[in-house]
Design a protein around this motif. Structure first.
Motif, PDB file in Angstrom:
ATOM      1  N   GLY A   1       0.932  -1.136   0.142  1.00 53.41           N
ATOM      2  CA  GLY A   1       0.186   0.054   0.031  1.00 53.41           C
ATOM      3  C   GLY A   1       1.035   1.377  -0.326  1.00 53.41           C
ATOM      4  O   GLY A   1       0.593   2.111  -0.912  1.00 53.41           O
ATOM      5  N   ALA A   2       1.739   1.170   0.545  1.00 51.66           N
ATOM      6  CA  ALA A   2       2.767   2.653   0.524  1.00 51.66           C
ATOM      7  C   ALA A   2       3.511   2.676  -0.560  1.00 51.66           C
ATOM      8  O   ALA A   2       3.540   3.672  -0.720  1.00 51.66           O
ATOM      9  CB  ALA A   2       3.691   2.028   2.398  1.00 51.66           C
TER      10      ALA A   2
ATOM     11  N   GLN B   1       0.464   0.197  16.650  1.00 47.29           N
ATOM     12  CA  GLN B   1      -0.279   1.709  16.161  1.00 47.29           C
ATOM     13  C   GLN B   1       0.723   3.059  14.988  1.00 47.29           C
ATOM     14  O   GLN B   1       0.304   3.683  15.355  1.00 47.29           O
ATOM     15  CB  GLN B   1       0.264   2.669  17.829  1.00 47.29           C
ATOM     16  N   VAL B   2       2.115   2.560  15.480  1.00 49.17           N
ATOM     17  CA  VAL B   2       3.089   3.485  14.387  1.00 49.17           C
ATOM     18  C   VAL B   2       2.877   3.501  12.814  1.00 49.17           C
ATOM     19  O   VAL B   2       2.827   4.398  12.177  1.00 49.17           O
ATOM     20  CB  VAL B   2       4.079   3.298  14.844  1.00 49.17           C
ATOM     21  N   LEU B   3       2.743   1.862  12.499  1.00 48.94           N
ATOM     22  CA  LEU B   3       2.129   1.824  11.643  1.00 48.94           C
ATOM     23  C   LEU B   3       0.441   1.715  11.167  1.00 48.94           C
ATOM     24  O   LEU B   3       0.282   2.708   9.609  1.00 48.94           O
ATOM     25  CB  LEU B   3       1.841   0.217  10.993  1.00 48.94           C
ATOM     26  N   SER B   4      -0.592   2.487  12.024  1.00 52.32           N
ATOM     27  CA  SER B   4      -1.649   2.789  11.632  1.00 52.32           C
ATOM     28  C   SER B   4      -1.391   4.475  11.254  1.00 52.32           C
ATOM     29  O   SER B   4      -2.320   5.037  10.917  1.00 52.32           O
ATOM     30  CB  SER B   4      -2.811   1.962  12.628  1.00 52.32           C
ATOM     31  N   VAL B   5      -0.811   5.240  12.073  1.00 48.94           N
ATOM     32  CA  VAL B   5      -0.440   7.011  12.366  1.00 48.94           C
ATOM     33  C   VAL B   5       0.282   6.717  10.531  1.00 48.94           C
ATOM     34  O   VAL B   5      -0.192   7.926   9.954  1.00 48.94           O
ATOM     35  CB  VAL B   5       0.768   6.981  13.331  1.00 48.94           C
ATOM     36  N   ALA B   6       1.444   5.917  10.332  1.00 51.83           N
ATOM     37  CA  ALA B   6       2.066   6.140   9.060  1.00 51.83           C
ATOM     38  C   ALA B   6       0.645   6.024   8.402  1.00 51.83           C
ATOM     39  O   ALA B   6       1.205   7.539   6.562  1.00 51.83           O
ATOM     40  CB  ALA B   6       2.962   5.541   9.082  1.00 51.83           C
ATOM     41  N   LEU B   7      -0.380   4.605   7.626  1.00 50.05           N
ATOM     42  CA  LEU B   7      -0.370   4.965   6.420  1.00 50.05           C
ATOM     43  C   LEU B   7      -1.757   5.890   6.805  1.00 50.05           C
ATOM     44  O   LEU B   7      -2.140   6.737   4.937  1.00 50.05           O
ATOM     45  CB  LEU B   7      -1.559   3.426   7.037  1.00 50.05           C
ATOM     46  N   ALA B   8      -2.198   6.666   8.081  1.00 48.36           N
ATOM     47  CA  ALA B   8      -3.440   7.925   7.369  1.00 48.36           C
ATOM     48  C   ALA B   8      -2.567   9.018   7.495  1.00 48.36           C
ATOM     49  O   ALA B   8      -3.343   9.805   6.984  1.00 48.36           O
ATOM     50  CB  ALA B   8      -3.703   7.933   9.647  1.00 48.36           C
ATOM     51  N   LEU B   9      -1.674   9.388   7.708  1.00 49.74           N
ATOM     52  CA  LEU B   9      -0.867  10.467   7.396  1.00 49.74           C
ATOM     53  C   LEU B   9      -0.427  10.311   5.804  1.00 49.74           C
ATOM     54  O   LEU B   9      -0.072  11.449   4.844  1.00 49.74           O
ATOM     55  CB  LEU B   9       1.090  10.175   7.620  1.00 49.74           C
TER      56      LEU B   9
ATOM     57  N   LEU C   1      -7.265   1.408   3.280  1.00 55.12           N
ATOM     58  CA  LEU C   1      -7.394   0.646   2.845  1.00 55.12           C
ATOM     59  C   LEU C   1      -6.740  -1.185   3.596  1.00 55.12           C
ATOM     60  O   LEU C   1      -7.728  -1.698   4.476  1.00 55.12           O
ATOM     61  CB  LEU C   1      -7.482  -0.143   1.561  1.00 55.12           C
ATOM     62  N   VAL C   2      -5.631  -0.681   3.875  1.00 56.37           N
ATOM     63  CA  VAL C   2      -4.822  -1.147   4.817  1.00 56.37           C
ATOM     64  C   VAL C   2      -5.261  -0.970   6.066  1.00 56.37           C
ATOM     65  O   VAL C   2      -4.335  -2.128   6.891  1.00 56.37           O
ATOM     66  CB  VAL C   2      -2.664  -1.108   4.714  1.00 56.37           C
ATOM     67  N   ILE C   3      -5.263   0.331   6.521  1.00 53.33           N
ATOM     68  CA  ILE C   3      -5.526   0.399   7.851  1.00 53.33           C
ATOM     69  C   ILE C   3      -6.283  -1.230   9.000  1.00 53.33           C
ATOM     70  O   ILE C   3      -5.828  -1.466   9.591  1.00 53.33           O
ATOM     71  CB  ILE C   3      -5.955   1.509   8.193  1.00 53.33           C
ATOM     72  N   PRO C   4      -7.054  -1.298   8.499  1.00 53.28           N
ATOM     73  CA  PRO C   4      -7.976  -2.078   8.885  1.00 53.28           C
ATOM     74  C   PRO C   4      -7.813  -3.792   9.332  1.00 53.28           C
ATOM     75  O   PRO C   4      -7.542  -4.279  10.352  1.00 53.28           O
ATOM     76  CB  PRO C   4      -9.236  -2.750   8.163  1.00 53.28           C
ATOM     77  N   PHE C   5      -6.638  -3.993   8.036  1.00 52.37           N
ATOM     78  CA  PHE C   5      -5.718  -4.742   8.662  1.00 52.37           C
ATOM     79  C   PHE C   5      -5.108  -5.190   9.118  1.00 52.37           C
ATOM     80  O   PHE C   5      -4.178  -5.729  10.033  1.00 52.37           O
ATOM     81  CB  PHE C   5      -5.054  -5.621   6.691  1.00 52.37           C
ATOM     82  N   VAL C   6      -4.503  -4.184   9.134  1.00 49.18           N
ATOM     83  CA  VAL C   6      -3.307  -3.334  10.287  1.00 49.18           C
ATOM     84  C   VAL C   6      -3.542  -3.646  11.943  1.00 49.18           C
ATOM     85  O   VAL C   6      -2.914  -4.168  12.955  1.00 49.18           O
ATOM     86  CB  VAL C   6      -2.265  -2.499  10.313  1.00 49.18           C
ATOM     87  N   LEU C   7      -4.334  -3.112  11.935  1.00 46.05           N
ATOM     88  CA  LEU C   7      -5.530  -2.827  12.799  1.00 46.05           C
ATOM     89  C   LEU C   7      -5.587  -4.597  13.830  1.00 46.05           C
ATOM     90  O   LEU C   7      -6.222  -4.417  15.119  1.00 46.05           O
ATOM     91  CB  LEU C   7      -6.759  -2.374  13.120  1.00 46.05           C
ATOM     92  N   ALA C   8      -6.360  -5.443  12.830  1.00 48.16           N
ATOM     93  CA  ALA C   8      -7.387  -6.501  13.168  1.00 48.16           C
ATOM     94  C   ALA C   8      -6.319  -7.712  13.715  1.00 48.16           C
ATOM     95  O   ALA C   8      -6.195  -8.864  14.309  1.00 48.16           O
ATOM     96  CB  ALA C   8      -7.929  -7.098  12.015  1.00 48.16           C
ATOM     97  N   PHE C   9      -5.069  -7.662  12.703  1.00 49.53           N
ATOM     98  CA  PHE C   9      -3.852  -8.402  13.173  1.00 49.53           C
ATOM     99  C   PHE C   9      -2.199  -8.532  13.094  1.00 49.53           C
ATOM    100  O   PHE C   9      -1.786  -9.452  13.686  1.00 49.53           O
ATOM    101  CB  PHE C   9      -3.765  -9.645  11.405  1.00 49.53           C
ATOM    102  N   LEU C  10      -2.009  -7.057  12.562  1.00 48.80           N
ATOM    103  CA  LEU C  10      -0.467  -7.345  13.299  1.00 48.80           C
ATOM    104  C   LEU C  10      -0.720  -7.429  15.341  1.00 48.80           C
ATOM    105  O   LEU C  10      -1.191  -6.071  15.356  1.00 48.80           O
ATOM    106  CB  LEU C  10      -0.092  -5.540  12.591  1.00 48.80           C
ATOM    107  N   ARG C  11       0.762  -7.426  15.355  1.00 47.81           N
ATOM    108  CA  ARG C  11       0.869  -8.038  16.909  1.00 47.81           C
ATOM    109  C   ARG C  11       2.476  -7.834  17.181  1.00 47.81           C
ATOM    110  O   ARG C  11       3.134  -7.481  15.841  1.00 47.81           O
ATOM    111  CB  ARG C  11       0.303  -9.025  17.441  1.00 47.81           C
ATOM    112  N   ASN C  12       2.883  -6.943  18.279  1.00 48.63           N
ATOM    113  CA  ASN C  12       3.919  -6.209  18.426  1.00 48.63           C
ATOM    114  C   ASN C  12       5.057  -7.366  18.100  1.00 48.63           C
ATOM    115  O   ASN C  12       5.874  -6.917  18.082  1.00 48.63           O
ATOM    116  CB  ASN C  12       3.688  -5.508  19.461  1.00 48.63           C
TER     117      ASN C  12
END
Length: 452
Positions: free
Chosen positions: A22-23, A77-85, A178-189
């Motif tokens: 996506g990026a 958290q960092v990845l979600s903010v990055a995609l929003a930017l 479109l990528v943000i929901p996948f990050v929030l749902a499946f990515l773990r730290n």
């Protein structure tokens, strides 16, 4: 019959790959938008390249801080903010009327967003979630950028020609959202968050790489992590290995993102080639890049990383030296040979570079690689602006392509001076390391002291 379960590390790697793809949609945009922006606003290629340069610098400089922020606040958290930017910056671009707005939206906002999910993010994922197959996974994730260009570049070029560059900007913004929901749902730290261990890790290795599952508020030693990116840089900068890697990777940026990614389509257009055709050739480079980067990851697990780097840079340099004589209005066989040769080599340098950062700097390897990658983007920024200015003043890109090719041979020579090192027990734990042949006396102290 029991259905085999998939290790959670592969799910995390899959989501990371989706985010990188996506990026990469925005990474594909500048090359197809230079000419339309020039035609609509009357801005010179040097002016447009300046905004691209700001983006490239921030893309690189943000990376080490993002790696430290991922340790502090968490990857998700960092990845979600990055995609929003990325979505915000690309969306606002359609409203711009002045060149400084291009710098703000395209350069700063998107630069910060893409920089937060740059290759230091790849190093963080592989370092936390994989104890084996790291080289292969690094190659696959790195190839995600190439896959993004492959998917979006022809689409964006067609949109720019058919409906205008603003439509292409909206597509980029939408892809990031479109990528943000996948990050929030499946990515773990961290593997501990889901009660597992890194893929391929033994009990001892899981203990050594274990970390708290959730970020904690800053207090005591934890509070000092806010400055860890700078402290790691201060320690790494005292080593020869860091500078050999950084200078070589700066040349890597000069010869790829800053030059070919941004200026190949305008250069081909100068020779009469239609932009969609030139974009398709750049997409073919993306296809071959996927193959070359995955292969490089496989090779990095088995062969000397410095030797691989030297070979990659030398091959790239030779291909750039002949490029000015191959550009034409059509995609003739000789140009296709360049595309094949160059494409296989585009990001092949990343897996061995990450491996060398890990070997020389232990647990701080991802942050060190973030700074090495920052040098890559500084080099790319210099090349993006310089190539545009040279084209404005000389009427062609010949000097830019030739100069980048010669610099690649310098990068090859520097890479061969990096002595390959074998990991020790201290390496695995991020402790004291010894360099081979006494080449870099400070490397052990960097790995031992950077975790504070």
């Amino acid at each position: 019959m029991r259905i085999p379960t998939i290790h959670r590390a592969w799910i995390v790697a899959g989501v990371a790959l989706l985010a990188l793809v996506g990026a990469a949609a925005f990474g594909a945009a500048p090359g197809v938008m230079v000419t339309p922006l020039q035609e609509e606003f009357g801005w010179s290629r040097g002016t447009i390249s300046l905004a691209i340069s700001v983006n490239l610098v921030l893309y690189g400089v943000t990376a080490p801080f993002a790696a430290a922020l991922m340790e502090r606040f968490g990857i998700r958290q960092v990845l979600s903010v990055a995609l929003a930017l990325i979505a915000l910056g690309s969306g606002l671009t359609v409203l711009m009327t002045r060149s400084w707005q291009l710098v703000l939206f395209w350069g700063i906002l998107v630069g910060l967003g893409t920089g937060s999910m740059a290759l230091a993010f790849v190093a963080t994922i592989t370092g936390r979630w994989f104890a084996s197959r790291r080289g292969l996974v690094t190659g696959v994730l790195t190839a995600g950028g190439a896959a993004g260009r492959l998917v979006f570049l022809p689409v964006l070029a067609t949109l720019v020609v058919g409906t205008g560059w603003r439509t292409a900007s909206w597509v980029v913004a939408g892809a990031a959202v479109l990528v943000i929901p996948f990050v929030l749902a499946f990515l773990r730290n961290h593997p501990r968050d889901v009660g597992t261990r890194p893929y391929g890790a033994t009990d001892d290795e899981a203990d050594e790489t274990d970390a708290p599952g959730e970020p904690t508020p800053p207090s005591g030693p934890q509070a000092r992590r806010s400055g860890r990116a700078l402290s790691v840089l201060a320690s790494a900068a005292r080593t020869r290995a860091f500078w050999l890697l950084a200078i070589g990777f700066a040349i890597c940026g000069i010869s790829t993102n800053g030059l070919i990614q941004i200026h190949f389509i305008p250069a081909a257009h100068d020779h009469g080639m239609a932009e969609p055709i030139a974009a398709s050739l750049l997409a073919v480079i993306g296809i071959l890049d996927v193959v070359g980067t995955i292969a490089s990851g496989w090779l990095t697990d088995r062969f000397s990383a410095p030797a691989l780097l030297g070979m990659y840079y030398a091959l790239r340099g030779g291909s750039l030296l002949v490029l000015p004589y191959l550009l034409d209005a059509t995609a003739h066989p000789s140009l296709l040979i360049f595309i094949i040769f160059y494409g296989l080599d585009w990001v092949a340098t990343v897996p061995p570079t990450i491996a060398l950062c890990r070997l020389h700097f232990g647990a701080s390897g991802p942050i060190v690689f973030g700074w090495v990658f920052a040098s890559h983007q500084i080099g790319a920024a210099i090349a993006a602006t310089a190539a545009g200015v040279l084209r404005d003043n000389l009427g062609s890109y010949t000097v830019a392509f030739t100069g980048a090719g010669l610099l690649c041979f310098l990068a090859a020579a520097l890479s061969l001076r990096l002595a390959p090192r074998q990991p020790t027990d201290g390496d695995q734990a991020g402790g004291t390391q010894q360099t081979s042949g006494g080449a870099d006396e400070h490397d052990g102290r960097v790995a031992a002291g950077s975790g504070a």
